[in-house]
Design an enzyme around this catalytic site. Structure first.
Site, PDB file in Angstrom:
ATOM      1  N   LYS A  33       0.814  -1.168   0.041  1.00  0.00           N
ATOM      2  CA  LYS A  33       0.147  -0.006   0.105  1.00  0.00           C
ATOM      3  C   LYS A  33       1.018   1.330  -0.043  1.00  0.00           C
ATOM      4  O   LYS A  33       1.576   1.543   0.942  1.00  0.00           O
ATOM      5  CB  LYS A  33      -0.801  -0.025   1.251  1.00  0.00           C
ATOM      6  CG  LYS A  33      -1.790   1.256   1.178  1.00  0.00           C
ATOM      7  CD  LYS A  33      -2.893   1.184   2.210  1.00  0.00           C
ATOM      8  CE  LYS A  33      -2.569   1.545   3.619  1.00  0.00           C
ATOM      9  NZ  LYS A  33      -2.390   3.008   3.599  1.00  0.00           N
ATOM     10  N   ASP A  60      -3.316   4.568  -1.979  1.00  0.00           N
ATOM     11  CA  ASP A  60      -4.537   4.846  -0.878  1.00  0.00           C
ATOM     12  C   ASP A  60      -4.518   6.300  -1.097  1.00  0.00           C
ATOM     13  O   ASP A  60      -3.933   7.284  -0.170  1.00  0.00           O
ATOM     14  CB  ASP A  60      -4.074   4.291   0.393  1.00  0.00           C
ATOM     15  CG  ASP A  60      -5.113   4.429   1.387  1.00  0.00           C
ATOM     16  OD1 ASP A  60      -6.331   4.938   1.218  1.00  0.00           O
ATOM     17  OD2 ASP A  60      -4.896   4.395   2.707  1.00  0.00           O
ATOM     18  N   LYS A  62      -7.316   8.251  -1.238  1.00  0.00           N
ATOM     19  CA  LYS A  62      -8.581   8.664  -0.844  1.00  0.00           C
ATOM     20  C   LYS A  62      -9.106  10.006  -1.616  1.00  0.00           C
ATOM     21  O   LYS A  62      -9.534  10.939  -0.737  1.00  0.00           O
ATOM     22  CB  LYS A  62      -8.431   9.242   0.478  1.00  0.00           C
ATOM     23  CG  LYS A  62      -7.983   7.754   1.612  1.00  0.00           C
ATOM     24  CD  LYS A  62      -7.980   8.244   3.316  1.00  0.00           C
ATOM     25  CE  LYS A  62      -7.847   7.047   3.883  1.00  0.00           C
ATOM     26  NZ  LYS A  62      -6.411   6.499   3.904  1.00  0.00           N
ATOM     27  N   ASP A  65     -13.799  14.767  -4.625  1.00  0.00           N
ATOM     28  CA  ASP A  65     -13.810  16.143  -5.193  1.00  0.00           C
ATOM     29  C   ASP A  65     -15.054  15.918  -6.046  1.00  0.00           C
ATOM     30  O   ASP A  65     -15.867  14.795  -5.805  1.00  0.00           O
ATOM     31  CB  ASP A  65     -12.616  16.314  -5.999  1.00  0.00           C
ATOM     32  CG  ASP A  65     -12.305  17.857  -6.217  1.00  0.00           C
ATOM     33  OD1 ASP A  65     -13.249  18.493  -6.676  1.00  0.00           O
ATOM     34  OD2 ASP A  65     -11.106  18.314  -6.260  1.00  0.00           O
ATOM     35  N   THR A 119     -11.341   5.844  10.604  1.00  0.00           N
ATOM     36  CA  THR A 119     -11.225   5.158  11.971  1.00  0.00           C
ATOM     37  C   THR A 119     -10.567   6.192  12.992  1.00  0.00           C
ATOM     38  O   THR A 119     -10.691   5.975  14.286  1.00  0.00           O
ATOM     39  CB  THR A 119     -10.283   4.085  11.953  1.00  0.00           C
ATOM     40  OG1 THR A 119      -9.116   4.597  11.339  1.00  0.00           O
ATOM     41  CG2 THR A 119     -10.971   2.740  11.511  1.00  0.00           C
ATOM     42  N   ARG A 210       2.875  -0.885  10.942  1.00  0.00           N
ATOM     43  CA  ARG A 210       4.107  -1.110  12.048  1.00  0.00           C
ATOM     44  C   ARG A 210       4.282  -2.297  12.634  1.00  0.00           C
ATOM     45  O   ARG A 210       5.396  -2.584  12.959  1.00  0.00           O
ATOM     46  CB  ARG A 210       3.653  -0.080  12.875  1.00  0.00           C
ATOM     47  CG  ARG A 210       3.699   1.592  12.473  1.00  0.00           C
ATOM     48  CD  ARG A 210       3.039   2.340  13.321  1.00  0.00           C
ATOM     49  NE  ARG A 210       1.504   2.378  12.888  1.00  0.00           N
ATOM     50  CZ  ARG A 210       0.659   2.927  13.488  1.00  0.00           C
ATOM     51  NH1 ARG A 210       1.224   4.155  14.417  1.00  0.00           N
ATOM     52  NH2 ARG A 210      -0.514   3.093  13.447  1.00  0.00           N
TER      53      ARG A 210
HETATM   54  O1  C5P Z   1       0.682   0.887  11.280  1.00  0.00           O
HETATM   55  P1  C5P Z   1      -0.592   0.267  10.955  1.00  0.00           P
HETATM   56  O2  C5P Z   1      -0.739  -1.112  10.866  1.00  0.00           O
HETATM   57  O3  C5P Z   1      -1.487   0.822  11.907  1.00  0.00           O
HETATM   58  O4  C5P Z   1      -1.061   1.068   9.252  1.00  0.00           O
HETATM   59  C1  C5P Z   1      -2.441   0.624   8.851  1.00  0.00           C
HETATM   60  C2  C5P Z   1      -2.444   1.605   7.690  1.00  0.00           C
HETATM   61  O5  C5P Z   1      -3.766   1.538   7.389  1.00  0.00           O
HETATM   62  C3  C5P Z   1      -1.709   2.880   7.555  1.00  0.00           C
HETATM   63  O6  C5P Z   1      -1.479   3.114   6.395  1.00  0.00           O
HETATM   64  C4  C5P Z   1      -3.107   3.757   7.845  1.00  0.00           C
HETATM   65  O7  C5P Z   1      -3.078   5.048   7.199  1.00  0.00           O
HETATM   66  C5  C5P Z   1      -4.024   2.815   7.108  1.00  0.00           C
HETATM   67  N1  C5P Z   1      -5.576   3.217   7.484  1.00  0.00           N
HETATM   68  C6  C5P Z   1      -6.012   2.997   8.748  1.00  0.00           C
HETATM   69  N2  C5P Z   1      -7.300   3.303   8.981  1.00  0.00           N
HETATM   70  C7  C5P Z   1      -8.198   3.336   7.920  1.00  0.00           C
HETATM   71  C8  C5P Z   1      -7.669   3.578   6.684  1.00  0.00           C
HETATM   72  C9  C5P Z   1      -6.425   3.470   6.382  1.00  0.00           C
HETATM   73  O8  C5P Z   1      -5.326   2.679   9.547  1.00  0.00           O
HETATM   74  N3  C5P Z   1      -9.367   3.697   8.230  1.00  0.00           N
END
Ligand code: C5P
Length: 228
Positions: A33, A60, A62, A65, A119, A210
């Site tokens: 991603k 991603d 998002k 517009d 979220t 992460r």
């Molecule tokens: O590091 P982690 O596992 O929390 O990463 C989650 C990924 O998913 C990040 O790139 C974050 O921007 C993305 N994301 C999210 N919640 C969303 C949409 C995307 O955590 N609703």
């Protein structure tokens, strides 16, 4: 878990570091991603670099517009041959329909995913924004609107996925971030589930960043997620 179901979030700004992660994990993970951090720093050329390795890309961006602008942006992005692209369902029915049409004309292999409620938003945030619904109610409303506009996929929290799976049917793509293996740090995510829980509740794909990128031994972390 099928390796096609796991997506690694390349949440770094440096192109070499991101490509190193792709090369390091590509034998176990099919799709990577690229979010706003990396895309605004490195641009479309970086997406082409990742595609050259054979890895699939989840872009991603998002998008949100007016319908014509989003449709034109979708057309441009589809030339990059990506697997997933995100748009905001809050852009409304006509914007989503225009995006769906643009994808079906220029890249039918790309799956458009709708973002419902971020979220990071809770019920108080929705109240501040003038919405009458809870986060769950608003997500469900936007999910139904997305389906009526022709979308066949959404990004959602692992805690909403069971409800959305029931509402939208078995062939809808539901991608869940906020996934944390047992014992991993939650970081800034609040509504989390383990990979096994998310899949059992109906996720078709998991986005994980992460817990792999920051693990002391990323290969071992990846293996244990795939095993789980
Ligand atoms: O590091 P982690 O596992 O929390 O990463 C989650 C990924 O998913 C990040 O790139 C974050 O921007 C993305 N994301 C999210 N919640 C969303 C949409 C995307 O955590 N609703």
């Amino acid at each position: 878990m099928n390796p096609d179901q796991l997506i690694l979030a390349l949440d770094v700004s440096d192109a070499n570091e991101a490509l190193a992660w792709v090369r390091r994990c590509h034998d176990k993970i099919a799709c990577f991603k690229i979010g706003l951090q990396l895309f605004t720093a490195q641009g479309p050329d970086f997406v082409r670099e990742v595609r050259k390795t054979g890895a699939k890309v989840f872009l991603d961006l998002k998008l949100h517009d007016i319908p014509n602008t989003v449709a034109k942006a979708v057309e441009s992005v589809c030339r990059l041959d990506i697997q997933f692209l995100t748009i905001h369902t809050l852009g409304g029915h006509d914007m989503m329909e225009a995006a769906v049409r643009a994808v079906s004309l220029s890249a039918p292999q790309t799956t458009l995913l709708g973002i419902t409620v971020l979220t990071s938003h809770n019920n108080d945030d929705l109240d501040d924004l003038g919405f009458d619904h809870t986060t769950t109610g608003q997500s469900l409303l936007l999910a139904k609107l997305a389906k009526s506009a022709g979308l066949r996929g959404l990004v959602c929290s692992p805690q909403e996925v069971a409800l959305l799976r029931k509402e939208l049917g078995a062939d809808f793509t539901l991608v869940t971030p906020g996934v944390r293996p047992v014992g991993a740090a939650v970081n800034d995510q609040s509504r989390v589930a383990t990979p096994a829980e998310a899949l059992a509740n109906g996720s078709s794909h998991l986005v994980i960043g992460r817990p792999i990128l920051h693990a002391p031994d990323p290969e071992a972390a990846l293996e244990s997620i795939l095993r789980e």
